[in-house]
Design a protein around this motif. Sequence first.
Motif, PDB file in Angstrom:
ATOM      1  N   THR A  41       0.793  -1.231   0.000  1.00  0.00           N
ATOM      2  CA  THR A  41       0.000   0.000   0.000  1.00  0.00           C
ATOM      3  C   THR A  41       0.828   1.285   0.000  1.00  0.00           C
ATOM      4  OG1 THR A  41      -0.234  -0.286   2.396  1.00  0.00           O
ATOM      5  CG2 THR A  41      -2.064  -1.034   1.019  1.00  0.00           C
ATOM      6  N   PRO A  42       2.058   1.315   0.542  1.00  0.00           N
ATOM      7  CA  PRO A  42       2.812   2.569   0.502  1.00  0.00           C
ATOM      8  C   PRO A  42       3.123   3.002  -0.931  1.00  0.00           C
ATOM      9  CG  PRO A  42       3.740   1.085   2.157  1.00  0.00           C
ATOM     10  CD  PRO A  42       2.752   0.290   1.364  1.00  0.00           C
ATOM     11  N   PRO A  43       3.172   4.301  -1.198  1.00  0.00           N
ATOM     12  CA  PRO A  43       3.502   4.780  -2.543  1.00  0.00           C
ATOM     13  C   PRO A  43       4.859   4.296  -3.042  1.00  0.00           C
ATOM     14  CG  PRO A  43       2.570   6.552  -1.220  1.00  0.00           C
ATOM     15  CD  PRO A  43       2.796   5.393  -0.289  1.00  0.00           C
ATOM     16  N   ARG A  44       5.786   4.004  -2.133  1.00  0.00           N
ATOM     17  CA  ARG A  44       7.126   3.588  -2.520  1.00  0.00           C
ATOM     18  C   ARG A  44       7.206   2.118  -2.941  1.00  0.00           C
ATOM     19  NH1 ARG A  44      10.170   0.958   0.989  1.00  0.00           N
ATOM     20  NH2 ARG A  44      12.059   2.046   0.296  1.00  0.00           N
ATOM     21  N   TRP A  45       6.106   1.389  -2.864  1.00  0.00           N
ATOM     22  CA  TRP A  45       6.137  -0.033  -3.132  1.00  0.00           C
ATOM     23  C   TRP A  45       6.735  -0.406  -4.490  1.00  0.00           C
ATOM     24  CZ3 TRP A  45       6.730  -4.871  -2.442  1.00  0.00           C
ATOM     25  CH2 TRP A  45       6.281  -5.802  -3.371  1.00  0.00           C
ATOM     26  N   GLU A  69      -3.191   4.280   3.909  1.00  0.00           N
ATOM     27  CA  GLU A  69      -4.433   4.520   3.184  1.00  0.00           C
ATOM     28  C   GLU A  69      -4.808   3.341   2.289  1.00  0.00           C
ATOM     29  OE1 GLU A  69      -3.812   8.038   0.936  1.00  0.00           O
ATOM     30  OE2 GLU A  69      -3.374   9.287   2.693  1.00  0.00           O
ATOM     31  N   VAL A  71      -5.924   1.319  -1.067  1.00  0.00           N
ATOM     32  CA  VAL A  71      -5.544   1.428  -2.471  1.00  0.00           C
ATOM     33  C   VAL A  71      -6.777   1.616  -3.348  1.00  0.00           C
ATOM     34  CG1 VAL A  71      -4.493   0.201  -4.411  1.00  0.00           C
ATOM     35  CG2 VAL A  71      -3.454   0.070  -2.140  1.00  0.00           C
ATOM     36  N   ARG A  76     -11.792   3.489  -0.010  1.00  0.00           N
ATOM     37  CA  ARG A  76     -11.462   4.868   0.386  1.00  0.00           C
ATOM     38  C   ARG A  76     -12.714   5.684   0.679  1.00  0.00           C
ATOM     39  NH1 ARG A  76      -7.434   4.731  -3.665  1.00  0.00           N
ATOM     40  NH2 ARG A  76      -8.815   5.830  -5.111  1.00  0.00           N
ATOM     41  N   GLN A 108      -4.882  -4.642  -3.783  1.00  0.00           N
ATOM     42  CA  GLN A 108      -3.546  -4.899  -3.243  1.00  0.00           C
ATOM     43  C   GLN A 108      -2.885  -6.076  -3.956  1.00  0.00           C
ATOM     44  OE1 GLN A 108      -3.053  -4.813   1.054  1.00  0.00           O
ATOM     45  NE2 GLN A 108      -4.736  -3.335   1.293  1.00  0.00           N
ATOM     46  N   ARG A 111      -1.669  -4.850  -7.241  1.00  0.00           N
ATOM     47  CA  ARG A 111      -0.502  -3.971  -7.047  1.00  0.00           C
ATOM     48  C   ARG A 111       0.758  -4.810  -6.845  1.00  0.00           C
ATOM     49  NH1 ARG A 111       0.607   1.408  -6.123  1.00  0.00           N
ATOM     50  NH2 ARG A 111       2.053   1.895  -4.414  1.00  0.00           N
TER      51      ARG A 111
END
Length: 263
Positions: A41-45, A69, A71, A76, A108, A111
């Motif tokens: 979930t982190p943007p840096r994934w 947050e 995905v 959301r 997820q 992703r």
Amino acid sequence: MTQLRRLVVCADDYGLGPAVDRGILVLTEQGRITAVSCLVTPPRWPAAARALQEGAEPTGLHFNLTEGEPVSAALRGAWPRFPALGTLIGLALRGRLPEGLAEEFQAQLQRFVAAVGRAPDFIDGHQHVHALPGVRPIVIAAAQSLGLPVRNTGRVLGPGFAFKRRVIEACGGRALLGAMRSRGIGHAPALVGVRGFHPREDYRALVRGWLRAAPDGALMFCHPALGAPDAGDPIAAARAGEMAYLGSDAFAEDLVEAGVTLA
């Protein structure tokens, strides 16, 4: 000759931050970690996943409902940010989880696939959320569809922290284990690694106890990190202690003494 017991050592939270990722990558190179569970979930994934792809260790989806947050747009709408674990457990036990959880799991999962280029090797949950009522059926369905094993939180062995271990089992762990058995879903026979994350805990003493308690094929989860702590990490000091021990000669000696080999 006594047969060695096998132990899977799985590092959780890969993708959370640079320190966590560094620690996990170093320990996998040392052969001290044999599986990696990924927080997507982190943007840096996506960037974190590129570094992970160079390794050969099994990598899994660390399904997250308590960190950062959502995905998916579906979830959301109800949760701009994920709730704290205690709030999530309360909602789950009262049957009041919002709609959109299935869409969040699929988001997820996709992703993970988009960054790694394949399906995960296993499924588990950040803070064991995969076993909670209302979440468990989603995970079981995905595991059956994809033919993946799932982390067993229905038999959590000591030493210590008996109340915390029983809570994990009671908040869906035992029901998860029963569902996996009835549906033929792969899982380890037991889980070890539950601790309080106090920086003064004697982590080596805990691991030595887990090694004694672990049956053949058990899974030990851990949370190492290396270098400057990631911002806002409440267990950074405990992570550093795990890193130091798991990368040390002492861990190798304790494995030999306990008759355990990493699998």
